[in-house]
Design an enzyme around this catalytic site. Structure first.
Site, PDB file in Angstrom:
ATOM      1  N   ASP A 134       0.835  -1.196   0.000  1.00  0.00           N
ATOM      2  CA  ASP A 134       0.000   0.000   0.000  1.00  0.00           C
ATOM      3  C   ASP A 134       0.877   1.256   0.000  1.00  0.00           C
ATOM      4  O   ASP A 134       1.674   1.464   0.909  1.00  0.00           O
ATOM      5  CB  ASP A 134      -0.902  -0.011   1.236  1.00  0.00           C
ATOM      6  N   SER A 184      -7.205   4.023  -1.786  1.00  0.00           N
ATOM      7  CA  SER A 184      -7.029   2.570  -1.803  1.00  0.00           C
ATOM      8  C   SER A 184      -8.309   1.813  -2.106  1.00  0.00           C
ATOM      9  O   SER A 184      -8.259   0.681  -2.594  1.00  0.00           O
ATOM     10  CB  SER A 184      -6.469   2.100  -0.450  1.00  0.00           C
ATOM     11  N   THR A 247      -8.116  -1.740   1.537  1.00  0.00           N
ATOM     12  CA  THR A 247      -7.500  -2.741   0.664  1.00  0.00           C
ATOM     13  C   THR A 247      -7.995  -4.152   0.943  1.00  0.00           C
ATOM     14  O   THR A 247      -8.479  -4.831   0.030  1.00  0.00           O
ATOM     15  CB  THR A 247      -5.964  -2.656   0.754  1.00  0.00           C
ATOM     16  N   PHE A 373      -4.704  -9.116  15.609  1.00  0.00           N
ATOM     17  CA  PHE A 373      -3.565  -8.929  16.499  1.00  0.00           C
ATOM     18  C   PHE A 373      -3.479  -7.545  17.137  1.00  0.00           C
ATOM     19  O   PHE A 373      -2.549  -7.279  17.885  1.00  0.00           O
ATOM     20  CB  PHE A 373      -2.272  -9.236  15.734  1.00  0.00           C
ATOM     21  N   ASP A 422       2.014   2.667   3.575  1.00  0.00           N
ATOM     22  CA  ASP A 422       1.174   3.833   3.325  1.00  0.00           C
ATOM     23  C   ASP A 422       1.120   4.744   4.549  1.00  0.00           C
ATOM     24  O   ASP A 422       1.262   5.967   4.447  1.00  0.00           O
ATOM     25  CB  ASP A 422      -0.230   3.348   2.957  1.00  0.00           C
ATOM     26  N   HIS A 426       2.240   8.676   5.124  1.00  0.00           N
ATOM     27  CA  HIS A 426       1.298   9.707   5.579  1.00  0.00           C
ATOM     28  C   HIS A 426       1.852  10.464   6.788  1.00  0.00           C
ATOM     29  O   HIS A 426       1.614  11.659   6.946  1.00  0.00           O
ATOM     30  CB  HIS A 426      -0.047   9.075   5.944  1.00  0.00           C
ATOM     31  N   ASP A 463      -1.218  -0.084  -4.732  1.00  0.00           N
ATOM     32  CA  ASP A 463      -2.491   0.530  -5.101  1.00  0.00           C
ATOM     33  C   ASP A 463      -2.298   1.950  -5.608  1.00  0.00           C
ATOM     34  O   ASP A 463      -3.009   2.425  -6.476  1.00  0.00           O
ATOM     35  CB  ASP A 463      -3.474   0.497  -3.930  1.00  0.00           C
ATOM     36  N   HIS A 559      -1.375  10.984  -0.965  1.00  0.00           N
ATOM     37  CA  HIS A 559      -1.068  10.072  -2.064  1.00  0.00           C
ATOM     38  C   HIS A 559      -0.558  10.884  -3.256  1.00  0.00           C
ATOM     39  O   HIS A 559      -0.726  12.097  -3.323  1.00  0.00           O
ATOM     40  CB  HIS A 559      -2.308   9.306  -2.507  1.00  0.00           C
TER      41      HIS A 559
END
Length: 604
Positions: A134, A184, A247, A373, A422, A426, A463, A559
């Site tokens: 990603d 995404s 995603t 998790f 990703d 960011h 993506d 992005h």
């Protein structure tokens, strides 16, 4: 005269008249004046002979000096060396004996072998694995490659990531139907269904209106994972993000808004209209599929591993997991415990929440595995060691998933996302993004090692990309996270403002942070965006807590809209070439495994 062996027979014949004893034509000998010939070697690049050659001057030795002076030259001819038409001989030794040349020949030889062993038959792939990094744009791949190489003691640039070695590659155009720079949800829907769609919607076509529940019905798309389920294959989803995030959700859900991860995220109108949240759709996947496709007999998704527990638990502290970090872990306002519903639906399955539970799973005897998790996203790879109860790596999850899924003789479909590449970008943290990308490459290698390339198509892509740059003129081997040091220098280069700058940077975002040894990239969100330049002279830019400078101050880096890479190996990999619409990735997977045909046969 100098001895020159490049004279052609024709030229020698033409000059025969200058070869006599004396006289103007070398034959009469009446005047007693000798005729002379002077030959001069010409270097490559000469105006008369681009490939080099000989300049031949002839005339009478008027002053009897025995030397043909410039004023005594009566004629000049050129004999040029022929153009090289074969890559052989001593003239090419410096090229052919060069290490880079030899490596290139080796790559070409391997490519020829790959071409000879192509398996072009439709449906040849028993298994399909789609890896999605990603936010992993081309600059991210390059910087990750260098960082991984440097951590191995290399200069770095020459290193290869696991998927760099794949024999086929191309590009994907990432725009959404309604957006030049995508998100995404729209991009993953394109990869999974073969249909481009709008920003922010999951598993539906652009005919819907985002957030309008009433527009979903009739516009649902069919995904590769769903086709694999109908065809009798085992299926799996892995993400280091929340498993309900855009995603992974695009593999199984249909939603008018990517943010509807649980019912608390939805408007009352959407709930009243009958729309179902993404987490609930994951739990009801099997029954939903059999309702949508008459005649289909599916057994549900066999492996689901990732984060996002909060969307499966009630908003009630009594349902908190052992490693909850919030006072109330769950977000659901409908009172449903979806983890309990999953365990009731699949009593033989294994539900795990930590490293110990994951390690205890025997892949040879486990038919179904559900792992959540973290209450939100899983940890960054750099921060994974700080998790309360421990989290498996992306490589470990990939290996375990394959070991469970390959128990099915019909094969499997698996999607693996490195979602936190990703998130690192960011947050403006190259360290966070690149270390997660390195873990992603390790997971790809694990899949390559665990599968047969003659029956498994593996595609690695992204993506979308990020506004992440590599700039300046750093010398070879310069630390990729460091300040720019130029060729031949040992001190950082200075910008026009007299301050050093880093190789890596961002066009926008929160900007500069110096958080030292902090490994959680999200710590960079605290405080205001930093505008203007910072003096980095005394800052360790290689530390995990350093966040690169950004040009345009924003609350979060964004992005980018350029093409991303696609890398492939296995049956059908030859279809990955050139520049493609992102939706073509689905069609390559469908061709390789013949998913549509096999699903239709199973239903009929």
């Amino acid at each position: 005269m100098k001895s020159v062996k490049l004279l052609s027979l024709a030229v020698l014949a033409a000059l025969a008249g200058c070869g006599g004893d004396d006289g103007s034509n070398g034959a009469d000998g009446n005047s007693g004046i000798n005729s002379l010939i002077s030959q001069t070697l010409l270097n490559v690049g000469d105006a008369q002979c681009l490939n080099g050659g000989v300049q031949i001057d002839s005339g009478l030795d008027d002053d009897g000096s025995g030397v043909l002076d410039v004023g005594e030259i009566d004629a000049t001819e050129f004999v040029c060396s022929p153009t090289l038409t074969q890559a052989q001989g001593s003239a090419l030794t410096a090229t052919t004996n060069n290490l880079w040349y030899e490596q290139g020949q080796s790559v070409l030889a391997q490519a020829e072998l790959n071409a000879q062993s192509l398996m072009n038959t439709k449906g040849k792939a028993k298994n399909v694995i789609l890896f999605v990094g990603d936010g992993m744009g081309i600059s991210t791949v390059t910087a990750t490659r260098i960082l991984a190489g440097q951590q191995l003691g290399k200069m770095g640039e020459e290193h290869q990531l696991s998927f760099d070695k794949f024999p086929f590659s191309g590009f994907a155009k990432t725009y959404n139907v309604d957006a030049q720079t995508p998100d995404s949800a729209g991009t993953m829907t394109a990869m999974m269904s073969g249909v481009k769609t709008d920003v922010g919607v999951i598993g539906v076509s652009e005919a819907i209106s985002r957030g309008d529940c009433s527009t979903v019905s009739g516009n649902e798309l069919v995904t590769a994972l769903e086709l694999a389920e109908i065809a009798g294959k085992s299926t799996g989803i892995i993400s280091t993000a929340r498993i309900t995030h855009a995603t992974p959700a695009a593999t199984y859900a249909k939603s008018a808004d990517r943010n509807w991860e649980d019912i608390s995220d939805m408007s009352a109108a959407a709930v009243s209209a009958g729309c179902i949240d993404i987490a609930a759709q994951l739990i009801s996947f099997e029954s939903d599929m059999e309702s949508r496709f008459a005649g289909a007999d599916v057994d549900g998704i066999e492996v689901v591993l990732g984060g996002g527990r909060r969307h499966f638990l009630p908003k009630d502290a009594s349902f908190n997991s052992a490693d909850a970090v919030s006072a109330i872990e769950g977000d659901r306002t409908d009172g449903r415990d979806l983890t309990a519903e999953w365990k009731a639906q699949y009593p033989a399955g294994s539900y795990v929440i930590d490293q110990a539970g994951f390690d205890a799973v025997d892949a040879n005897t486990t038919a179904r595995l559900f792992g959540l998790f973290n209450e939100s996203h899983m940890q960054y790879e750099a921060d994974r060691g700080n998790d309360i109860a421990g989290e498996p790596s992306l490589r470990e999850m990939t290996s375990k998933a394959i070991d469970v899924l390959d128990n099915n003789e019909q094969g499997f479909f698996l999607m693996v996302e490195a979602g936190r590449i990703d998130h690192g970008h960011h947050a403006g943290s190259a360290h966070g993004a690149l270390t997660d990308a390195m873990a992603f490459a390790d997971a790809v290698k694990a899949a390559v090692d665990a599968t047969d390339p003659e029956e498994t198509l593996i595609i690695v892509t992204a993506d979308h990309s990020h506004v992440f740059t590599m700039a300046g003129y750093p010398k070879r081997g310069n630390p990729i996270l460091g300040k720019v040091v130029g060729v031949g220098s040992t001190e950082p280069s200075l910008a026009s403002d007299g301050m050093p700058y880093t190789t890596l940077g961002y066009t926008n975002g929160k900007g500069f942070r110096d958080l030292g040894a902090e490994t959680d990239a999200d710590a960079g969100y605290s405080g205001d965006a930093v505008t203007g330049r910072e003096d980095l002279a005394m800052v360790d830019t290689n530390s995990p807590g350093f966040h690169q400078e950004a040009l345009v101050p924003m609350g979060s880096e964004t992005h980018a809209g350029e093409d991303v890479g696609i890398y492939a190996q296995g049956p059908g990999a030859h279809l990955i070439t050139g520049t493609n619409e992102q939706s073509v990735i689905f069609h390559a997977m469908d061709y390789a495994a013949d998913l549509v045909t096999k699903a239709e046969q199973a239903i009929n």
